[in-house]
Design a protein around this motif. Structure first.
Motif, PDB file in Angstrom:
ATOM      1  N   ASP A  67      45.467  37.438  45.173  1.00 12.37           N
ATOM      2  CA  ASP A  67      44.068  37.787  44.915  1.00 12.37           C
ATOM      3  C   ASP A  67      43.967  38.958  43.939  1.00 12.37           C
ATOM      4  OD1 ASP A  67      43.293  35.798  46.619  1.00 12.37           O
ATOM      5  OD2 ASP A  67      42.930  37.122  48.337  1.00 12.37           O
ATOM      6  N   SER A  70      44.745  37.775  40.452  1.00  9.85           N
ATOM      7  CA  SER A  70      43.617  37.003  39.922  1.00  9.85           C
ATOM      8  C   SER A  70      42.483  37.925  39.478  1.00  9.85           C
ATOM      9  CB  SER A  70      43.119  36.024  40.984  1.00  9.85           C
ATOM     10  OG  SER A  70      41.989  35.324  40.525  1.00  9.85           O
ATOM     11  N   LYS A  73      43.383  39.664  36.192  1.00 11.73           N
ATOM     12  CA  LYS A  73      43.227  38.782  35.034  1.00 11.73           C
ATOM     13  C   LYS A  73      41.758  38.598  34.679  1.00 11.73           C
ATOM     14  CE  LYS A  73      47.502  36.123  35.599  1.00 11.73           C
ATOM     15  NZ  LYS A  73      48.083  34.779  35.845  1.00 11.73           N
ATOM     16  N   GLU A  74      40.910  38.476  35.695  1.00  7.47           N
ATOM     17  CA  GLU A  74      39.477  38.331  35.442  1.00  7.47           C
ATOM     18  C   GLU A  74      38.914  39.586  34.776  1.00  7.47           C
ATOM     19  OE1 GLU A  74      37.639  37.427  39.130  1.00  7.47           O
ATOM     20  OE2 GLU A  74      38.460  35.391  39.271  1.00  7.47           O
TER      21      GLU A  74
END
Length: 218
Positions: A67, A70, A73-74
């Motif tokens: 998580d 992720s 990266k976002e």
């Protein structure tokens, strides 16, 4: 490492240390202390295997790491998108500033350049993140002489800051002189004069930045 696993490791090592000593004795497996130690080690081994199979914390940790990766990266993608929008807004504003009506002239206190031949009228150009008024041309004088002339004029004016860079690479001589006013509104003028080793002409560029644009961020 889990406490049970550490204890199991300690028991195994203890057994390995004790066994060589007991080999010199008759029937070492009859030793009650050794029997108890081996039994406890076997039980701890079973518990350690069960913990490895059923340990929910390790799965939670993997999920949390996934998580976090992720989300990172976002966030990186969001920042790149925002930077791209800011660049587009800046370029649009600079283009508008270049095309704005009005006189295109250098500050009136700009020193004169001896034996200067202008290559056309001054123009507005986008240079990195600003718009500059640029006047290009040539002179028969060496870069050092041109810079000396500008510095003398700035010293005589007695209200200008000045900074000179001297560059010589593979026989090419370059002088870059920065002048700026000491009072507001602050103005700047830059002289760049350079001559190739086999040339009899000095290339001259005089430029001055327009006021910085105030662009609101998203």
């Amino acid at each position: 490492m889990q406490p049970q696993i550490r204890l199991f490791s300690f028991l195994v090592i203890s057994c390995l240390l004790v066994v060589p000593f007991l080999r010199a004795q008759d029937n070492p497996l009859n030793d009650p202390d050794l029997k108890a130690m081996l039994k406890e080690a076997q039980e701890m081994q079973k518990e350690a295997k069960e913990l490895q199979k059923q340990n929910p914390a390790s799965q939670d940790t993997k999920k949390k790491l996934a998580d976090m990766l992720s989300q990172a990266k976002e966030e990186e993608a969001r920042q790149e998108e925002q930077e791209q929008r800011e660049k587009q807004k800046l370029q649009a504003a600079l283009k508008k500033q270049v095309e704005a009506p009005g006189p295109i002239v250098l500050p009136d206190w700009t020193p004169s350049t001896p034996e200067f031949k202008a290559a056309g009228a001054p123009t507005r150009k986008i240079v990195e993140d600003e718009v500059r008024i640029v006047q290009s041309g040539t002179s028969s004088l060496m870069p050092e002489k041109i810079a000396d002339s500008w510095q003398a004029a700035a010293t005589e004016a007695n209200n200008l800051n000045q900074s000179l860079n001297k560059i010589s690479v593979n026989g090419k001589i370059t002088r870059i002189l920065f002048l700026s006013t000491r009072t507001d509104p602050r103005q700047e003028v830059e002289l760049e004069a350079s001559r190739e080793p086999d040339s009899k002409i000095t290339q001259v560029e005089i430029s001055s930045p327009l006021p910085k644009l105030d662009i609101e961020s998203d």
